[in-house]
Design an enzyme around this catalytic site. Structure first.
Site, PDB file in Angstrom:
ATOM      1  N   GLY A  63      12.623 100.225  -0.943  1.00  0.00           N
ATOM      2  CA  GLY A  63      12.948 101.593  -1.354  1.00  0.00           C
ATOM      3  C   GLY A  63      12.140 102.628  -0.600  1.00  0.00           C
ATOM      4  CG  ASP A  64      11.383 106.198  -2.753  1.00  0.00           C
ATOM      5  OD1 ASP A  64      11.574 105.145  -3.398  1.00  0.00           O
ATOM      6  OD2 ASP A  64      10.926 107.226  -3.280  1.00  0.00           O
TER       7      ASP A  64
ATOM      8  CB  THR B 121       8.924 108.295  -9.408  1.00  0.00           C
ATOM      9  OG1 THR B 121       9.652 107.401 -10.276  1.00  0.00           O
ATOM     10  CG2 THR B 121       8.722 109.612 -10.133  1.00  0.00           C
TER      11      THR B 121
ATOM     12  CB  THR C  53       7.702 104.281  -9.002  1.00  0.00           C
ATOM     13  OG1 THR C  53       8.682 103.383  -8.532  1.00  0.00           O
ATOM     14  CG2 THR C  53       6.746 104.625  -7.907  1.00  0.00           C
TER      15      THR C  53
ATOM     16  N   GLY D  53      15.358 105.367  -5.097  1.00  0.00           N
ATOM     17  CA  GLY D  53      14.745 105.394  -3.774  1.00  0.00           C
ATOM     18  C   GLY D  53      15.684 105.663  -2.614  1.00  0.00           C
TER      19      GLY D  53
ATOM     20  NE  ARG E 192      15.945  99.582  -3.219  1.00  0.00           N
ATOM     21  CZ  ARG E 192      15.088 100.366  -3.861  1.00  0.00           C
ATOM     22  NH1 ARG E 192      13.922  99.907  -4.238  1.00  0.00           N
ATOM     23  NH2 ARG E 192      15.399 101.619  -4.141  1.00  0.00           N
TER      24      ARG E 192
HETATM   25  N1  ASP Z   1      11.563 104.912  -6.102  1.00  0.00           N
HETATM   26  C1  ASP Z   1      11.454 103.554  -6.515  1.00  0.00           C
HETATM   27  C2  ASP Z   1      12.352 102.712  -5.648  1.00  0.00           C
HETATM   28  O1  ASP Z   1      13.449 103.121  -5.375  1.00  0.00           O
HETATM   29  C3  ASP Z   1      11.800 103.330  -7.940  1.00  0.00           C
HETATM   30  C4  ASP Z   1      11.054 104.201  -8.921  1.00  0.00           C
HETATM   31  O2  ASP Z   1      10.660 105.306  -8.599  1.00  0.00           O
HETATM   32  O3  ASP Z   1      10.857 103.776 -10.052  1.00  0.00           O
HETATM   33  O4  ASP Z   1      11.973 101.626  -5.289  1.00  0.00           O
END
Ligand code: ASP
Length: 316
Positions: free
Chosen positions: A214-215, A235, A184, A238, A212
């Protein structure tokens, strides 16, 4: 007399505003990048993009631009690079195509915009900003977000644009990167007016299922900014960052426990997330321009520029 009073009360404030610090930081994802597998050429490419993005953001601040502008501009550069899991380099979901998430937050007004599950928007961070600026909502998802994009001045692309990292295609990055866990991108900025902003953009987790999310597009989990306190972009895995409300937790520890940005960010990454298996990192910038970039995974692509313009770039 009036003039004298004006000078006494207002000039010092103006002088103060002009001397308030600026600072900028970005990340290109936490993960477990094996230093032995990264050739000097690839390392140089990473350094080049991280340097370009961070100096672009810092340059905007230096010229008196806003923290929001700096965050968006830097993230767009990272989204356009195939080296990161965001925009062009986004990982694919279980069905083999990309669904992108992004968010941005303005710490001065505590306003935010976010998008989830985009499939045809080249720069999700710009659409997230438009959600903030042009709607009364915070988070738009899937088809609705795509319809919103159709009404906005944003560049659209074919789904295949995002598949550069697909092993079946001739990518611009080595095969091992396809297995790299996260990637990310994010940015935090403090401008001359003391305004903090944060933004994050991602393709999510490789092989994600069932829509899905994520965060990253969840304000308080992956992204948070509050003037006078801190700007944070996260990052990592998530699901853990959502459960920990990680980005806001950094702000809460600073506000309610009086912790420094370093103490608060370290507490979240090493004491809260690590013990429950939440691998990853974050970038945090406080209202005085102090930057802290902790991670509990093996690596985190990152760069920062302090008030004096000193740039620091790191991977491990
Ligand atoms: N945090 C991101 C997610 O879970 C993934 C990442 O940080 O690369 O979607």
């Amino acid at each position: 007399m009036r003039k004298l009073l004006f000078c006494l009360f207002f000039l010092p404030l103006t002088a103060l505003a002009q001397s308030s610090p600026i600072a900028f930081a970005i990340h290109g994802g936490a993960g477990f990048v094996d230093s032995n597998k990264v050739s000097p050429e690839l390392r140089a490419r990473y350094r080049m993009v991280l340097t370009e993005a961070s100096l672009t953001g810092y340059g905007i601040l230096k010229r008196g631009g806003t923290s929001l502008e700096a965050v968006e501009a830097a993230i767009r550069i990272l989204e356009d690079s195939p080296l990161f899991n965001a925009g062009r380099g986004a990982v694919t979901n279980a069905e083999g195509f990309c669904e992108l998430d992004a968010s941005i937050m303005d710490g001065s007004k505590r306003q935010a915009g976010a998008v989830a599950g985009l499939t045809t928007v080249k720069n999700p961070i710009t659409l997230a900003r438009l959600v903030k600026d042009s709607t009364t909502h915070v988070l738009l998802m899937g088809e609705g977000a795509e319809r919103f994009a159709s009404q906005m001045p944003v560049e659209r692309v074919e789904r295949s644009y995002f598949l550069e990292r697909d092993p079946d295609k001739k990518g611009e990055v080595p095969a091992w990167l396809h297995d790299a866990k996260f990637g990310t991108v994010g940015a935090v900025a403090l401008d001359r007016s003391g305004n903090l902003a944060a933004g994050t953009s991602t393709g999510g987790m490789r092989g994600k299922k069932f829509g899905r999310v994520g965060d990253v597009p969840l304000i308080g989990a992956g992204t948070y900014a509050e003037n006078g306190v801190v700007a944070v972009s996260c990052t990592g895995h998530g699901e853990f960052f959502i459960r920990q409300v990680a980005a806001y937790e950094v702000a809460a520890l600073m506000k309610y426990k009086g912790m420094t940005v370093q103490q608060a960010a370290d507490a979240v990454i090493y004491q809260q997330l690590k013990p429950i298996g939440g691998s990853g990192g974050l970038i945090a910038l406080d209202a005085q321009g102090n930057i802290h970039l902790p991670f509990n995974s093996g690596s985190m692509f990152r760069a920062s520029v302090d008030n004096a313009g000193k740039i620091t770039v790191g991977i491990w």
